[in-house]
Write a protein that holds these residues in place. Structure first.
Motif, PDB file in Angstrom:
ATOM      1  N   LEU A 181      -4.266  10.139  -6.432  1.00 13.28           N
ATOM      2  CA  LEU A 181      -3.833  10.483  -7.785  1.00 13.28           C
ATOM      3  C   LEU A 181      -4.940  11.200  -8.557  1.00 13.28           C
ATOM      4  CD1 LEU A 181      -1.946   7.212  -8.816  1.00 13.28           C
ATOM      5  CD2 LEU A 181      -0.936   9.395  -8.134  1.00 13.28           C
ATOM      6  N   VAL A 182      -6.161  10.700  -8.441  1.00 11.51           N
ATOM      7  CA  VAL A 182      -7.285  11.314  -9.141  1.00 11.51           C
ATOM      8  C   VAL A 182      -7.495  12.747  -8.656  1.00 11.51           C
ATOM      9  CG1 VAL A 182      -9.788  11.213  -9.490  1.00 11.51           C
ATOM     10  CG2 VAL A 182      -8.413   9.130  -9.665  1.00 11.51           C
ATOM     11  N   LEU A 188       3.315   0.681  -0.434  1.00 13.07           N
ATOM     12  CA  LEU A 188       3.409  -0.047   0.822  1.00 13.07           C
ATOM     13  C   LEU A 188       2.639   0.650   1.947  1.00 13.07           C
ATOM     14  CD1 LEU A 188       7.256  -0.706   0.577  1.00 13.07           C
ATOM     15  CD2 LEU A 188       5.432  -2.363   0.083  1.00 13.07           C
ATOM     16  N   PRO A 189       2.266  -0.101   2.989  1.00 12.60           N
ATOM     17  CA  PRO A 189       1.521   0.508   4.093  1.00 12.60           C
ATOM     18  C   PRO A 189       2.392   1.303   5.061  1.00 12.60           C
ATOM     19  CG  PRO A 189       1.819  -1.834   4.484  1.00 12.60           C
ATOM     20  CD  PRO A 189       2.332  -1.568   3.094  1.00 12.60           C
ATOM     21  N   GLU A 190       3.697   1.091   5.029  1.00 15.80           N
ATOM     22  CA  GLU A 190       4.605   1.835   5.905  1.00 15.80           C
ATOM     23  C   GLU A 190       6.002   1.829   5.293  1.00 15.80           C
ATOM     24  OE1 GLU A 190       4.351  -0.244   9.562  1.00 15.80           O
ATOM     25  OE2 GLU A 190       5.384  -2.044   8.828  1.00 15.80           O
ATOM     26  N   ARG A 191       6.866   2.689   5.819  1.00 18.69           N
ATOM     27  CA  ARG A 191       8.222   2.813   5.276  1.00 18.69           C
ATOM     28  C   ARG A 191       9.013   1.532   5.496  1.00 18.69           C
ATOM     29  NH1 ARG A 191      13.508   3.898   6.273  1.00 18.69           N
ATOM     30  NH2 ARG A 191      14.544   5.470   4.954  1.00 18.69           N
ATOM     31  N   ASP A 207      -2.052  10.490   6.872  1.00 16.15           N
ATOM     32  CA  ASP A 207      -3.151  10.567   5.912  1.00 16.15           C
ATOM     33  C   ASP A 207      -2.663  10.792   4.493  1.00 16.15           C
ATOM     34  OD1 ASP A 207      -5.027  10.217   7.919  1.00 16.15           O
ATOM     35  OD2 ASP A 207      -5.178  12.372   8.324  1.00 16.15           O
ATOM     36  N   ASP A 208      -1.348  10.817   4.296  1.00 16.02           N
ATOM     37  CA  ASP A 208      -0.782  11.082   2.979  1.00 16.02           C
ATOM     38  C   ASP A 208       0.145   9.944   2.581  1.00 16.02           C
ATOM     39  OD1 ASP A 208      -0.334  12.379   0.611  1.00 16.02           O
ATOM     40  OD2 ASP A 208       0.479  14.217   1.481  1.00 16.02           O
ATOM     41  N   THR A 237      -6.870   1.670  -3.238  1.00 21.88           N
ATOM     42  CA  THR A 237      -7.971   2.611  -3.435  1.00 21.88           C
ATOM     43  C   THR A 237      -7.632   3.983  -2.890  1.00 21.88           C
ATOM     44  OG1 THR A 237      -9.618   0.838  -3.343  1.00 21.88           O
ATOM     45  CG2 THR A 237     -10.398   3.061  -2.903  1.00 21.88           C
ATOM     46  N   ALA A 238      -7.019   4.025  -1.708  1.00 22.76           N
ATOM     47  CA  ALA A 238      -6.646   5.315  -1.106  1.00 22.76           C
ATOM     48  C   ALA A 238      -5.646   6.062  -1.989  1.00 22.76           C
ATOM     49  CB  ALA A 238      -6.061   5.089   0.285  1.00 22.76           C
TER      50      ALA A 238
END
Length: 328
Positions: A225-226, A295-298, A320-321, A219-220
């Motif tokens: 993208l939107v 993914l949530p992290e690198r 936040d990005d 969702t984030a």
């Protein structure tokens, strides 16, 4: 066959009229829909007829394999033959069972009374709604319009229920891909009072936590993208010979990128995402299609190299990005 008491024995074949009489009702004339709430008896009866449903574009009904391995799962397309379906109205009784203190019973059409158009109804058994009570699906209605439908998920109270071959969802006769608006399934209704077994024992909790994490990440990124002015969607796939529907995660229609989101950046999660993407992209006709894991992290350097070696990009949260986007 008329039964003195309701419900009839599992596997018994009867008619709607006989069921109405068993419930002490004078007539079944108003029982024309697939979902019937009988207030005085505190019962909800669902009549499934996959062959009839196909006439309205319903191709999702029947027993299907359960990826979470919680036992048999029956899918049932809700009411509403044209336009977007609603969770209110005729479909509401399936979502208010606990609130109204009702039991749920499933019947499947099984032939016709000789010399009449009346259909026999075979009693499958008492059911409960799944912890995820419905899935959002899309199809084309009889007027040719793309529309949202709700496919309800039911599980038998008796896990030893007999699954008849003719009640299985039929395998897809051909492979189709349908580009639909991106939506996140937020069906989080809980029917704890209908389950005597602890949730953790059944294994409900972990899959739900994983889905929530993936959903929040998806969702984030969709919102990102939107905000950039991108058109975002997802693909609904029915694959020849397979039962059920496969739904991809996000598809950036502007940049032609298919994303698979995972709640972890572990090797296991990334391997799973790669397999899913390589499978999905074979069935999607989008010129210039690219694939990426979200993914949530690198991921570590070796996993980054692995993704590069198979031509799949990685996008991951960075504060936040999101890093790795736009793809180069």
């Amino acid at each position: 066959m008329l039964f003195e008491n309701f419900p009839p024995p599992v596997g018994a074949v009867t008619t709607r009229q006989e069921l109405a009489q068993s419930l002490g009702l004078a007539s079944s004339q108003s029982w024309t829909g697939g979902i019937i709430a009988v207030d005085r008896a505190r019962q909800v009866l669902v009549f499934s007829d996959p062959a009839e449903g196909v006439k309205h574009g319903y191709t999702f009904d029947g027993w299907v394999p359960d990826g979470d391995d919680f036992g048999p799962l029956y899918l049932y397309t809700g009411a509403g033959p044209t336009g977007h379906q609603k969770l209110s109205g005729a479909n509401a009784p399936l979502l208010t069972l606990a609130e109204k203190g009702r039991d749920l019973h499933l019947f499947v059409a099984d032939g016709k009374v000789p010399g009449t158009g009346t259909k026999y109804q075979r009693y499958v058994g008492q059911m409960v709604m799944d912890r995820q009570p419905y899935e959002e699906r899309w199809n084309v209605d009889r007027e040719g319009a793309l529309r949202r439908v709700y496919v309800f998920r039911m599980r038998p109270v008796d896990q030893q229920v007999v699954v008849h071959e003719q009640d299985l969802m039929p395998p897809a006769p051909r492979t189709t891909s349908l580009l639909i608006p991106a939506t996140v399934n937020t069906a989080t209704f809980t029917y704890a009072e209908q389950h005597s077994t602890d949730e953790a024992t059944l294994g409900w909790q972990e899959p739900r936590v994983v889905r929530r994490r993936e959903g929040a990440l998806r969702t984030a990124f969709e919102e990102r993208l939107v905000a950039l002015g991108h058109e975002v969607g997802t693909y609904q796939l029915q694959i020849r010979g397979e039962r059920g529907v496969f739904t991809t995660d996000l598809f950036d229609a502007t940049d032609k990128v298919l994303f698979e989101a995972k709640s972890s950046s572990s090797r296991h999660a990334i391997r799973e995402a790669v397999g899913q993407l390589m499978d999905y992209r074979r069935h999607i006709s989008a010129p210039g299609l690219r694939c990426a894991v979200l993914l949530p992290e690198r991921p570590n350097d070796d996993l980054q190299n692995f993704l590069q070696s198979v031509g799949i990009a990685s996008v991951y949260r960075d504060g936040d990005d999101f890093a790795g986007y736009p793809l180069v």
